[in-house]
Motif scaffolding. Structure first.
Motif, short mmCIF file in Angstrom:
data_model
loop_
_atom_site.label_atom_id
_atom_site.label_comp_id
_atom_site.label_asym_id
_atom_site.label_seq_id
_atom_site.Cartn_x
_atom_site.Cartn_y
_atom_site.Cartn_z
N LEU A 5 39.38 51.84 37.39
CA LEU A 5 39.85 51.20 36.17
C LEU A 5 39.19 49.84 36.00
N ASP A 6 38.58 49.35 37.07
CA ASP A 6 37.99 48.02 37.06
C ASP A 6 36.83 48.00 38.05
N HIS A 7 35.76 47.28 37.72
CA HIS A 7 34.59 47.23 38.59
C HIS A 7 34.67 46.07 39.58
N PRO A 8 34.11 46.24 40.79
CA PRO A 8 34.02 45.12 41.73
C PRO A 8 33.06 44.05 41.18
N THR A 9 33.30 42.80 41.60
CA THR A 9 32.36 41.72 41.28
C THR A 9 31.19 41.75 42.26
N ALA A 10 31.48 42.09 43.52
CA ALA A 10 30.44 42.18 44.55
C ALA A 10 30.91 43.14 45.63
N GLY A 11 29.97 43.51 46.50
CA GLY A 11 30.29 44.49 47.53
C GLY A 11 30.24 45.90 46.95
N THR A 12 30.57 46.89 47.78
CA THR A 12 30.55 48.26 47.28
C THR A 12 31.86 48.97 47.55
N LEU A 13 32.17 49.89 46.66
CA LEU A 13 33.35 50.73 46.80
C LEU A 13 32.93 52.16 46.49
N THR A 14 33.02 53.00 47.52
CA THR A 14 32.64 54.40 47.37
C THR A 14 33.90 55.25 47.40
N VAL A 15 34.10 56.04 46.35
CA VAL A 15 35.27 56.91 46.25
C VAL A 15 34.75 58.33 46.09
N LEU A 16 35.11 59.22 47.00
CA LEU A 16 34.63 60.61 46.96
C LEU A 16 33.12 60.66 46.78
N ASP A 17 32.43 59.92 47.63
CA ASP A 17 30.96 59.90 47.64
C ASP A 17 30.32 59.28 46.40
N THR A 18 31.11 58.68 45.55
CA THR A 18 30.56 58.07 44.34
C THR A 18 30.70 56.55 44.40
N ASP A 19 29.59 55.85 44.23
CA ASP A 19 29.64 54.39 44.12
C ASP A 19 30.21 54.07 42.74
N ILE A 20 31.45 53.55 42.71
CA ILE A 20 32.14 53.45 41.42
C ILE A 20 31.49 52.44 40.47
N ALA A 21 30.66 51.54 41.00
CA ALA A 21 29.97 50.58 40.13
C ALA A 21 28.95 51.28 39.24
N THR A 22 28.54 52.50 39.63
CA THR A 22 27.54 53.22 38.83
C THR A 22 28.17 53.97 37.66
N LEU A 23 29.51 54.03 37.63
CA LEU A 23 30.17 54.79 36.58
C LEU A 23 30.39 53.96 35.33
N GLY A 24 29.90 54.43 34.21
CA GLY A 24 30.22 53.80 32.93
C GLY A 24 31.63 54.16 32.53
N ARG A 25 32.07 53.64 31.39
CA ARG A 25 33.45 53.85 30.95
C ARG A 25 33.80 55.34 30.83
N ARG A 26 32.90 56.08 30.21
CA ARG A 26 33.13 57.50 29.97
C ARG A 26 33.13 58.30 31.28
N ALA A 27 32.14 58.01 32.13
CA ALA A 27 32.05 58.72 33.41
C ALA A 27 33.25 58.39 34.30
N ALA A 28 33.71 57.14 34.22
CA ALA A 28 34.87 56.73 35.01
C ALA A 28 36.11 57.50 34.56
N ALA A 29 36.27 57.67 33.25
CA ALA A 29 37.42 58.39 32.72
C ALA A 29 37.38 59.86 33.18
N GLU A 30 36.19 60.43 33.15
CA GLU A 30 36.01 61.81 33.58
C GLU A 30 36.32 61.96 35.08
N PHE A 31 35.82 61.00 35.85
CA PHE A 31 36.04 60.99 37.30
C PHE A 31 37.54 60.91 37.61
N ARG A 32 38.23 60.01 36.94
CA ARG A 32 39.69 59.87 37.13
C ARG A 32 40.41 61.16 36.79
N GLY A 33 40.06 61.74 35.63
CA GLY A 33 40.73 62.96 35.18
C GLY A 33 40.58 64.09 36.18
#
Ligand code: ADP
Ligand code: ADP
Length: 234
Positions: A56-84
């Protein structure tokens, strides 16, 4: 492979010229099918952390990987799809749709997000209603349910799309002590039954003790990790 991997995870809010560091260089992992609590006082960063894990929110720095996905690479639409697809949410104020019945609230994501056909939806909603012990209240609206019953419906809704990860921000904050315990026990039972990873936040040390893995937050710093089973055998 860990389900969630945080490396030097940092979140800084900017309000005008003022910078508010909410998460400061957090390192942690969350394993599949674990039952995890983030514990800390109000303002310590629990919501910020859960919001980032929930894309729902991007990190300012560092990395966060959720289910093999670096969440910083997800745009708004992709993030919504990923959450769903992968993530369910539970809230402290339940967030049920007031005009819908318990059944319809649980079914809602299967119509709006997943677009499952009717027969498959019915089977899945009935299975979840049964799992959370709410079959008899299927036709009741939220205003006809107690707080604990509302949260049971919310737990079912969080699981209905077969989420891999359920994030619960202070799920027991609006419940009395006994009801709070029962909701935590229900979440643990759902973890056992469906293998879903549960991550919840709480400011209540008694509720914290029900988790298997605990991360303590103080002023945006993840201070400690305690595995209760290991602790019990130490
Ligand atoms: P939560 O339920 O996430 O612990 P609260 O409902 O207590 O949060 O407070 C709502 C918001 O107000 C918090 O998300 C936080 O941004 C802000 N807040 C509350 N207390 C504090 C505090 N002591 N220091 C900084 N911010 C605070
Ligand atoms: P918690 O959930 O533990 O109460 P939060 O994650 O809500 O903590 O807040 C952590 C810190 O970030 C607090 O100092 C809070 O005031 C600040 N904060 C949270 N959300 C915002 C925001 N949108 N803008 C600016 N500061 C925020």
């Amino acid at each position: 492979m860990s389900l969630v991997i945080a490396k030097d995870l940092t979140k800084i809010y900017r309000a005008g010229d003022v910078e508010v560091p909410a998460i400061r260089g957090a390192d942690f992992v969350i394993e599949p099918a674990s039952f995890v609590a983030f514990v800390g006082p109000s303002g310590s960063g629990k919501s910020t952390l859960l919001n980032m894990i929930g894309c729902l929110d991007h990190p300012t720095a560092g990395t966060l990987t959720v289910l093999d996905t670096d969440i910083a690479t997800l745009g708004r639409r992709a993030a919504a799809e990923f959450r769903g697809k992968y993530i369910g949410f539970i809230f402290q104020d339940f967030n049920l749709v007031p005009v819908l019945t318990a059944y319809e609230n649980i079914e809602y994501p299967l119509i709006m997000v997943q677009k499952w056909p009717e027969a498959r939806r019915r089977e899945q909603v009935r299975r979840l209603l049964d799992a959370v012990g709410m079959s008899a209240q299927a036709d009741k609206r939220p205003d006809q349910l107690s707080g604990g019953q509302k949260q049971r419906v919310a737990v079912a809704r969080a699981l209905v799309s077969n989420a891999r990860l359920v994030l619960a921000d202070e799920p027991t904050a609006n419940l009395d002590h006994d009801t709070a315990y029962r909701i935590i026990e229900l979440m643990k039972k759902m973890r056992d039954e469906f293998g879903t990873t549960f991550v919840f936040s709480t400011h209540d040390p008694k509720i914290m003790a029900e988790a298997e893995v605990t991360f303590t937050l103080e002023d945006g710093i993840v201070l400690s990790r305690r595995n209760h089973e290991e602790a019990a055998h130490a």
